[in-house]
Each structure stands twice: as C-alpha cells, then as structure tokens.
Design a protein around this motif. Structure first.
Motif, PDB file in Angstrom:
ATOM      1  N   TYR A   1      28.002 -15.764 -16.535  1.00  0.00           N
ATOM      2  CA  TYR A   1      28.699 -17.074 -15.800  1.00  0.00           C
ATOM      3  C   TYR A   1      27.424 -17.515 -15.089  1.00  0.00           C
ATOM      4  O   TYR A   1      27.653 -18.650 -14.398  1.00  0.00           O
ATOM      5  CB  TYR A   1      29.676 -16.505 -14.805  1.00  0.00           C
ATOM      6  CG  TYR A   1      31.028 -16.027 -15.502  1.00  0.00           C
ATOM      7  CD1 TYR A   1      31.126 -16.177 -16.819  1.00  0.00           C
ATOM      8  CD2 TYR A   1      32.110 -15.903 -14.868  1.00  0.00           C
ATOM      9  CE1 TYR A   1      32.380 -16.067 -17.558  1.00  0.00           C
ATOM     10  CE2 TYR A   1      33.400 -15.750 -15.405  1.00  0.00           C
ATOM     11  CZ  TYR A   1      33.447 -15.830 -16.795  1.00  0.00           C
ATOM     12  OH  TYR A   1      34.777 -15.634 -17.329  1.00  0.00           O
TER      13      TYR A   1
ATOM     14  N   SER B   1      34.567 -19.659 -16.387  1.00  0.00           N
ATOM     15  CA  SER B   1      33.299 -19.213 -15.916  1.00  0.00           C
ATOM     16  C   SER B   1      33.227 -20.265 -14.392  1.00  0.00           C
ATOM     17  O   SER B   1      32.189 -20.027 -13.831  1.00  0.00           O
ATOM     18  CB  SER B   1      32.432 -19.625 -16.680  1.00  0.00           C
ATOM     19  OG  SER B   1      32.364 -20.984 -17.268  1.00  0.00           O
ATOM     20  N   SER B   2      33.973 -21.126 -14.466  1.00  0.00           N
ATOM     21  CA  SER B   2      34.012 -22.126 -13.207  1.00  0.00           C
ATOM     22  C   SER B   2      34.215 -21.334 -11.981  1.00  0.00           C
ATOM     23  O   SER B   2      35.198 -20.410 -11.703  1.00  0.00           O
ATOM     24  CB  SER B   2      34.841 -23.448 -13.279  1.00  0.00           C
ATOM     25  OG  SER B   2      35.055 -24.205 -12.131  1.00  0.00           O
TER      26      SER B   2
ATOM     27  N   MET C   1      30.559 -10.530 -11.018  1.00  0.00           N
ATOM     28  CA  MET C   1      30.661 -11.534 -11.830  1.00  0.00           C
ATOM     29  C   MET C   1      29.998 -11.094 -13.232  1.00  0.00           C
ATOM     30  O   MET C   1      29.084 -10.659 -13.196  1.00  0.00           O
ATOM     31  CB  MET C   1      30.711 -12.877 -11.378  1.00  0.00           C
ATOM     32  CG  MET C   1      31.279 -13.414 -10.076  1.00  0.00           C
ATOM     33  SD  MET C   1      33.101 -13.605 -10.370  1.00  0.00           S
ATOM     34  CE  MET C   1      32.986 -15.205 -11.037  1.00  0.00           C
TER      35      MET C   1
ATOM     36  N   GLY D   1      30.776 -25.647 -18.721  1.00  0.00           N
ATOM     37  CA  GLY D   1      30.038 -24.727 -18.992  1.00  0.00           C
ATOM     38  C   GLY D   1      28.469 -25.146 -19.202  1.00  0.00           C
ATOM     39  O   GLY D   1      28.473 -26.422 -18.785  1.00  0.00           O
TER      40      GLY D   1
ATOM     41  N   THR E   1      38.888 -14.229 -11.829  1.00  0.00           N
ATOM     42  CA  THR E   1      37.869 -13.164 -12.359  1.00  0.00           C
ATOM     43  C   THR E   1      37.724 -11.844 -11.486  1.00  0.00           C
ATOM     44  O   THR E   1      37.660 -10.806 -12.116  1.00  0.00           O
ATOM     45  CB  THR E   1      36.651 -13.899 -12.596  1.00  0.00           C
ATOM     46  OG1 THR E   1      36.859 -15.058 -13.575  1.00  0.00           O
ATOM     47  CG2 THR E   1      35.392 -12.897 -13.215  1.00  0.00           C
TER      48      THR E   1
END
Length: 338
Positions: free
Chosen positions: A271, A38-39, A267, A171, A46
C-alpha cells in the motif's frame, strides 16, 4: 460431591462467554465488498482486519476489493456481498430507488478526497467553472470522488456533462493516468493525492481531508466511509451486524490512540507505493478524518442529502427519510459494551 459439581458449573460458566457469543451470531461468514482497499479512505477496515478484531468477534470476513465504491455497491445489490465499506452517499441514492440500504457505523467523518489538477491546468484555475471541458480521473464513475466534483460544478451553475470523467481506480493507475496525460486532474484519496502533490505533478485545488476543507467544499460536515448493508440483512442477522460494528469501533479506537508511524507499521507494504515516509505523511494528513468512535457527526447526513440533491435527479425527485439511511443503535451498543 457438591463441591465437585459447583466447580464444574463454575468452570462451565467461565468457558461460556466466547462459545455463547459465537452461538448467538446468526452467521459467522460475512462477505464484505470495498472499492479501493489500499486507499486511506478505508484505512479503518484494513486496521480492523489486520489486528484480528473481526476474528475476535467470532467472524470470518471475506473481503472483495473492487475498483471503486460504485462497483462494491453493485456487488451488494447483485447478491455477491453481504455488507460494504463504502460511501454514505449510496444509502441515500439507493433509497431514492426504493431500496433500503442502511449505514450502521461511520468510519470517516469527512471524505479525505482531494481535487488535484495538472500543474499547467492549475495555473489558470480560479473556480469550478474552469473545470469545463476537462478530463477528470475519479476512482470509478458513480463513486464519491465523482460526486465531489459534480457538486462543485453544480454550485458553479454547471451541468454534469460539461466535464468528462474517467475511472482510474485508486492505486498506481492514478499516477500513470496523470503521468501519461490521460487526465487533466484527479479526484481521489490518499496516498495518491499526497504522492502526486509531492512529486510536483499536480496542485490540490479542493481538499476534504480536514473539517475546514470539507466545510468549504460541501458547506458542512460530510459523512464519508461507512459500513452499510440492506435492512433485510440487519433484520435477519442483528447479532452478526453488532459483532461487525463492535470490531470496527475497536479498530477506530486503536487508530485514534496511535500515531501515523505506528499505524503505518500495521499496513501492508504494497500500500506504501515504495515510499514509507510519504505514506506516513499521508496518514498524518488524514488522521483527523477517521471517526474516533463510529458515531455520525451532527448534521453530516443532512449535508450529504443537500449535496446529492444538487446534481442527482433521482434524489431530487425522491422523498428521502434520513432516519432510514443510517442507525446508531449498533454503535451505541458497542460503546456500552466497551
């Protein structure tokens, strides 16, 4: 009769490219490990996944997400992953341990990390020497967010144990660690750095989201996220590796051609930390950090080696051959094919 045969041959030739390409792949199933998907450090992964570019290349990519880059490297070494999207640093460190891990495409041309201190700590911060005795949250010990702080400390004549490091992931756990006072500062990537900064919880004291900031911290360009894999996997599966690189290069070019708002739409909602405008702002802050074509920046690998030599005793004692740490032949082939 001949015209019927000719038509059949033409139809077969037309149908061949996709099936022939699939037949050429040594394996279509690839296990990919990543530390903190998720960074925004891994945004190109992604995007490439969600646009279907892996599938277009004939690949079935199974992505396993770990708490940090050190964990995804462990998965690769342990045999539960075939490839990793992770830090270029690890290719050098593993070579120092006589294991040849090779970066085949660059996703990030500078790290995109920020070292941010809680407001009360930042007020008296003047140089890395002021990190002495602090508790610094990093994605995972042994990851590049950790290395950034170690290098800054080494440049100030400090030893690694003069600050303590705590794994906070990438996260919501990062925000919690700051809010609950578990850490004095964090070294992390966006959207966390932007979120904490916007909420007034931290002050950014070192920033590698731009080339200028990266040069200030490291003394030159610094390769960030790459896809790396053992040389043995490349030797056995060159066409599969090429297909992976082709997909990533396609994803990088898509990112290059679209603005932050358009990228955010691609995305996952989870996220965005419940704040789409902040997420878009974070993408804007990092947009220049993504490689436009998968190639390595000139002198970037040399900078990484210099940095690791400053604090890693294994690298200090090893004779590192950077030509074995990365290759651009797959990227060049991908460019030629587009």
């Amino acid at each position: 009769m001949r015209s019927w045969i000719a038509a059949g041959i033409a139809a077969l030739a037309f149908a061949l490219p996709m099936s022939a390409q699939a037949q050429k792949l040594e394996t279509t199933k690839v296990r990919l490990a990543v530390g903190g998907k998720s960074s925004l450090y891994y945004l190109p992964l992604t995007i490439t996944e969600r646009l279907g570019y892996f599938k277009d290349a004939g690949l079935d990519v199974e992505i396993s997400d770990f708490a940090g880059g050190a964990k995804s490297l462990q998965a690769l070494i342990g045999g539960s992953a075939d490839v990793v999207t992770g830090s270029f640093d690890h290719t050098i460190q593993m070579q120092a341990k006589n294991q040849q891990i090779v970066a085949v495409v660059q996703l990030g041309r500078f790290p995109g990390f920020g070292l941010a201190l809680r407001k009360e700590k930042a007020a008296s911060y003047k140089s890395p020497k002021d990190l002495k005795g602090m508790k610094i949250g990093v994605t995972a010990p042994g990851s590049s967010t950790h290395f950034m702080v170690l290098y800054m400390m080494a440049q100030a004549g400090m030893k690694p144990d003069e600050a303590s490091f705590i794994g906070t992931g990438s996260g919501g756990t990062v925000v919690a660690a700051v809010q609950h006072g578990e850490v004095d500062g964090i070294s992390n990537a966006d959207p966390m750095v932007t979120k904490l900064d916007r909420e007034g919880l931290v002050t950014v004291v070192a920033d590698t989201r731009t080339l200028e900031g990266t040069t200030k911290v490291y003394g030159g360009p610094y390769p960030a996220a790459v896809m790396y894999t053992p040389q043995s996997f490349i030797d056995k599966n060159p066409n599969t590796v090429q297909a992976l690189v082709n997909a990533f290069v396609r994803g990088l070019k898509w990112v290059q051609a679209h603005n932050a708002e358009e990228i955010a739409k691609m995305m996952p909602d989870e996220y965005m930390l419940g704040d789409r405008p902040l997420f878009v702002e974070a993408i804007k802050a990092n947009h220049d950090a993504y490689s436009p074509d998968g190639r390595f920046m000139k002198n970037g690998p040399e900078t990484a080696l210099k940095v690791l030599k400053a604090f890693d005793p294994n690298v200090q004692q090893a004779n590192i051959d950077l030509t074995k740490a990365y290759t651009e032949k797959f990227v060049e082939a991908a460019q030629a094919g587009h």
